[in-house]
Design a protein around this motif. Structure first.
Motif, PDB file in Angstrom:
ATOM      1  N   LEU A  89       0.792  -1.216   0.000  1.00 25.69           N
ATOM      2  CA  LEU A  89       0.000   0.000   0.000  1.00 25.69           C
ATOM      3  C   LEU A  89       0.829   1.273   0.000  1.00 25.69           C
ATOM      4  CD1 LEU A  89      -2.965  -1.082   2.285  1.00 25.69           C
ATOM      5  CD2 LEU A  89      -2.699  -1.265  -0.186  1.00 25.69           C
ATOM      6  N   SER A  90       2.067   1.231   0.470  1.00 23.99           N
ATOM      7  CA  SER A  90       2.899   2.428   0.425  1.00 23.99           C
ATOM      8  C   SER A  90       3.140   2.876  -1.014  1.00 23.99           C
ATOM      9  CB  SER A  90       4.231   2.201   1.149  1.00 23.99           C
ATOM     10  OG  SER A  90       4.970   1.185   0.505  1.00 23.99           O
ATOM     11  N   ASN A  91       2.978   1.970  -1.973  1.00 28.11           N
ATOM     12  CA  ASN A  91       3.160   2.319  -3.380  1.00 28.11           C
ATOM     13  C   ASN A  91       1.956   3.035  -3.983  1.00 28.11           C
ATOM     14  OD1 ASN A  91       5.741   1.289  -3.529  1.00 28.11           O
ATOM     15  ND2 ASN A  91       5.072  -0.718  -4.213  1.00 28.11           N
ATOM     16  N   VAL A  92       0.807   3.021  -3.308  1.00 30.19           N
ATOM     17  CA  VAL A  92      -0.395   3.610  -3.893  1.00 30.19           C
ATOM     18  C   VAL A  92      -0.875   4.867  -3.167  1.00 30.19           C
ATOM     19  CG1 VAL A  92      -1.142   1.375  -4.816  1.00 30.19           C
ATOM     20  CG2 VAL A  92      -2.039   2.162  -2.615  1.00 30.19           C
ATOM     21  N   THR A  93      -0.170   5.293  -2.136  1.00 38.47           N
ATOM     22  CA  THR A  93      -0.665   6.408  -1.318  1.00 38.47           C
ATOM     23  C   THR A  93      -0.861   7.696  -2.103  1.00 38.47           C
ATOM     24  OG1 THR A  93       1.572   6.981  -0.613  1.00 38.47           O
ATOM     25  CG2 THR A  93       0.311   5.495   0.831  1.00 38.47           C
ATOM     26  N   GLY A  94      -0.125   7.908  -3.174  1.00 38.74           N
ATOM     27  CA  GLY A  94      -0.259   9.133  -3.956  1.00 38.74           C
ATOM     28  C   GLY A  94      -1.227   9.027  -5.123  1.00 38.74           C
ATOM     29  N   CYS A  95      -1.897   7.904  -5.251  1.00 42.62           N
ATOM     30  CA  CYS A  95      -2.818   7.700  -6.374  1.00 42.62           C
ATOM     31  C   CYS A  95      -4.069   8.567  -6.236  1.00 42.62           C
ATOM     32  CB  CYS A  95      -3.218   6.231  -6.470  1.00 42.62           C
ATOM     33  SG  CYS A  95      -1.845   5.160  -6.941  1.00 42.62           S
ATOM     34  N   ASP A  96      -4.619   8.942  -7.378  1.00 43.80           N
ATOM     35  CA  ASP A  96      -5.845   9.751  -7.401  1.00 43.80           C
ATOM     36  C   ASP A  96      -7.037   8.991  -6.833  1.00 43.80           C
ATOM     37  OD1 ASP A  96      -4.475  11.815  -8.681  1.00 43.80           O
ATOM     38  OD2 ASP A  96      -5.015  11.090 -10.672  1.00 43.80           O
ATOM     39  N   ARG A  97      -7.083   7.694  -7.078  1.00 46.48           N
ATOM     40  CA  ARG A  97      -8.199   6.866  -6.613  1.00 46.48           C
ATOM     41  C   ARG A  97      -7.654   5.483  -6.286  1.00 46.48           C
ATOM     42  NH1 ARG A  97     -12.735   7.888  -4.630  1.00 46.48           N
ATOM     43  NH2 ARG A  97     -13.371   9.322  -6.222  1.00 46.48           N
ATOM     44  N   ILE A  98      -8.013   4.983  -5.122  1.00 50.80           N
ATOM     45  CA  ILE A  98      -7.593   3.652  -4.676  1.00 50.80           C
ATOM     46  C   ILE A  98      -8.847   2.810  -4.507  1.00 50.80           C
ATOM     47  CG2 ILE A  98      -6.503   2.339  -2.807  1.00 50.80           C
ATOM     48  CD1 ILE A  98      -4.903   4.970  -2.184  1.00 50.80           C
ATOM     49  N   TYR A  99      -8.797   1.605  -5.029  1.00 50.80           N
ATOM     50  CA  TYR A  99      -9.893   0.650  -4.866  1.00 50.80           C
ATOM     51  C   TYR A  99      -9.378  -0.506  -4.026  1.00 50.80           C
ATOM     52  CZ  TYR A  99     -12.108   3.293  -8.579  1.00 50.80           C
ATOM     53  OH  TYR A  99     -12.653   4.309  -9.318  1.00 50.80           O
ATOM     54  N   MET A 100      -9.954  -0.683  -2.854  1.00 50.20           N
ATOM     55  CA  MET A 100      -9.577  -1.768  -1.949  1.00 50.20           C
ATOM     56  C   MET A 100     -10.499  -2.936  -2.244  1.00 50.20           C
ATOM     57  SD  MET A 100      -7.747  -2.753   0.588  1.00 50.20           S
ATOM     58  CE  MET A 100      -7.757  -4.016   1.830  1.00 50.20           C
ATOM     59  N   MET A 101      -9.886  -4.036  -2.680  1.00 44.63           N
ATOM     60  CA  MET A 101     -10.682  -5.211  -3.025  1.00 44.63           C
ATOM     61  C   MET A 101     -10.508  -6.307  -1.983  1.00 44.63           C
ATOM     62  SD  MET A 101     -10.255  -5.378  -7.147  1.00 44.63           S
ATOM     63  CE  MET A 101     -11.576  -6.597  -7.271  1.00 44.63           C
ATOM     64  N   ASP A 103     -12.347 -10.426  -1.456  1.00 47.11           N
ATOM     65  CA  ASP A 103     -13.299 -11.435  -1.929  1.00 47.11           C
ATOM     66  C   ASP A 103     -13.798 -11.138  -3.338  1.00 47.11           C
ATOM     67  OD1 ASP A 103     -13.137 -12.681   0.629  1.00 47.11           O
ATOM     68  OD2 ASP A 103     -14.619 -11.252   1.399  1.00 47.11           O
ATOM     69  N   GLY A 104     -12.906 -10.584  -4.195  1.00 45.33           N
ATOM     70  CA  GLY A 104     -13.250 -10.319  -5.582  1.00 45.33           C
ATOM     71  C   GLY A 104     -14.151  -9.120  -5.807  1.00 45.33           C
ATOM     72  N   ARG A 105     -14.345  -8.296  -4.797  1.00 43.45           N
ATOM     73  CA  ARG A 105     -15.233  -7.134  -4.918  1.00 43.45           C
ATOM     74  C   ARG A 105     -14.548  -5.890  -4.360  1.00 43.45           C
ATOM     75  NH1 ARG A 105     -20.881  -9.417  -5.265  1.00 43.45           N
ATOM     76  NH2 ARG A 105     -21.283  -7.296  -5.883  1.00 43.45           N
ATOM     77  N   VAL A 106     -14.931  -4.737  -4.888  1.00 46.02           N
ATOM     78  CA  VAL A 106     -14.436  -3.468  -4.361  1.00 46.02           C
ATOM     79  C   VAL A 106     -15.161  -3.220  -3.038  1.00 46.02           C
ATOM     80  CG1 VAL A 106     -14.287  -0.979  -4.712  1.00 46.02           C
ATOM     81  CG2 VAL A 106     -13.914  -2.526  -6.643  1.00 46.02           C
ATOM     82  N   LYS A 107     -14.396  -3.125  -1.960  1.00 47.55           N
ATOM     83  CA  LYS A 107     -14.969  -2.913  -0.633  1.00 47.55           C
ATOM     84  C   LYS A 107     -14.886  -1.455  -0.200  1.00 47.55           C
ATOM     85  CE  LYS A 107     -15.853  -7.266   0.074  1.00 47.55           C
ATOM     86  NZ  LYS A 107     -17.170  -7.811   0.257  1.00 47.55           N
ATOM     87  N   GLU A 108     -13.828  -0.766  -0.634  1.00 46.63           N
ATOM     88  CA  GLU A 108     -13.641   0.642  -0.275  1.00 46.63           C
ATOM     89  C   GLU A 108     -13.001   1.340  -1.463  1.00 46.63           C
ATOM     90  OE1 GLU A 108     -11.199   0.851   3.240  1.00 46.63           O
ATOM     91  OE2 GLU A 108     -12.476  -0.526   4.325  1.00 46.63           O
ATOM     92  N   GLN A 109     -13.250   2.643  -1.588  1.00 43.64           N
ATOM     93  CA  GLN A 109     -12.599   3.419  -2.637  1.00 43.64           C
ATOM     94  C   GLN A 109     -12.454   4.862  -2.185  1.00 43.64           C
ATOM     95  OE1 GLN A 109     -14.884   4.283  -6.213  1.00 43.64           O
ATOM     96  NE2 GLN A 109     -16.629   3.233  -5.276  1.00 43.64           N
ATOM     97  N   GLY A 110     -11.413   5.496  -2.697  1.00 41.03           N
ATOM     98  CA  GLY A 110     -11.152   6.892  -2.359  1.00 41.03           C
ATOM     99  C   GLY A 110      -9.671   7.178  -2.459  1.00 41.03           C
ATOM    100  N   THR A 111      -9.269   8.328  -1.975  1.00 45.14           N
ATOM    101  CA  THR A 111      -7.855   8.668  -1.907  1.00 45.14           C
ATOM    102  C   THR A 111      -7.278   7.998  -0.654  1.00 45.14           C
ATOM    103  OG1 THR A 111      -8.224  10.637  -0.570  1.00 45.14           O
ATOM    104  CG2 THR A 111      -8.263  10.918  -2.985  1.00 45.14           C
ATOM    105  N   HIS A 112      -5.976   8.021  -0.543  1.00 50.93           N
ATOM    106  CA  HIS A 112      -5.336   7.464   0.657  1.00 50.93           C
ATOM    107  C   HIS A 112      -5.877   8.154   1.903  1.00 50.93           C
ATOM    108  CE1 HIS A 112      -2.255   5.939   3.368  1.00 50.93           C
ATOM    109  NE2 HIS A 112      -1.965   7.188   3.703  1.00 50.93           N
ATOM    110  N   HIS A 113      -5.962   9.469   1.862  1.00 47.83           N
ATOM    111  CA  HIS A 113      -6.449  10.240   3.019  1.00 47.83           C
ATOM    112  C   HIS A 113      -7.886   9.840   3.363  1.00 47.83           C
ATOM    113  CE1 HIS A 113      -6.817  13.566   5.819  1.00 47.83           C
ATOM    114  NE2 HIS A 113      -7.953  13.904   5.210  1.00 47.83           N
ATOM    115  N   GLN A 114      -8.747   9.743   2.369  1.00 49.62           N
ATOM    116  CA  GLN A 114     -10.140   9.371   2.614  1.00 49.62           C
ATOM    117  C   GLN A 114     -10.248   7.962   3.204  1.00 49.62           C
ATOM    118  OE1 GLN A 114     -11.488   9.946  -1.402  1.00 49.62           O
ATOM    119  NE2 GLN A 114     -12.276  12.025  -0.993  1.00 49.62           N
ATOM    120  N   LEU A 115      -9.475   7.036   2.666  1.00 49.12           N
ATOM    121  CA  LEU A 115      -9.531   5.659   3.154  1.00 49.12           C
ATOM    122  C   LEU A 115      -8.961   5.535   4.564  1.00 49.12           C
ATOM    123  CD1 LEU A 115      -8.580   3.763  -0.115  1.00 49.12           C
ATOM    124  CD2 LEU A 115     -10.842   3.920   0.948  1.00 49.12           C
TER     125      LEU A 115
END
Length: 149
Positions: A89-101, A103-115
């Motif tokens: 996850l340290s590699n994605v902290t600067g991404c515009d949008r992060i999708y946390m998956m 069980d094969g589904r998106v469970k959370e989404q947002g910026t690092h700060h939002q998540l």
């Protein structure tokens, strides 16, 4: 080609060998794991596409090569669409949008700060990885100090 190799910090190494005439062994066995990953990244840069997909682009390599690769990906993301798949996850902290998956589904989404503010699965996993990396760094630093004495 030289610009792509320079961008991934391979040009100097190749110049110390046979330059662009350097022969690669089967499966690039004469390169380190990090060098193989960076060569693959250079090949992707040569393609110059509007969208890049990196699936665990920095896995199973040394920290120095990982940082070089992530620097290139971050710079590329300034002008291109980049989909970055990573368990680290340290590699994605600067991404515009992060999708946390899970069980094969998106469970959370947002910026690092939002998540992090949600304090959900992403938060828990990020904290766990941060603690683990801190432990490894502390352990390795302790070994270096012991070896220096």
């Amino acid at each position: 080609m030289k610009e792509a190799l320079q961008a991934v910090n391979l040009l100097d190494f190749l110049n110390s060998q046979d330059g662009l005439q350097t022969k690669l062994m089967e499966k690039a066995a004469n390169l380190s794991g990090g060098q193989r990953q960076r060569l693959a990244l250079a090949r992707a840069l040569l393609h110059d596409t509007p969208i890049y997909i990196f699936d665990e682009a920095a896995s199973n390599i040394d920290a120095e090569s990982e940082e070089m690769i992530m620097d290139v990906i971050r710079k590329l993301a300034e002008t291109k669409t980049v989909l970055l798949i990573s368990h680290r996850l340290s590699n994605v902290t600067g991404c515009d949008r992060i999708y946390m998956m899970a069980d094969g589904r998106v469970k959370e989404q947002g910026t690092h700060h939002q998540l992090m503010h949600l304090k959900g699965r992403y938060f828990a996993l990020y904290q766990e990885q941060k603690e683990l990396e801190g432990y490894v760094r502390t352990r390795d630093t302790g070994k270096e100090a012991a070896n220096a004495s």
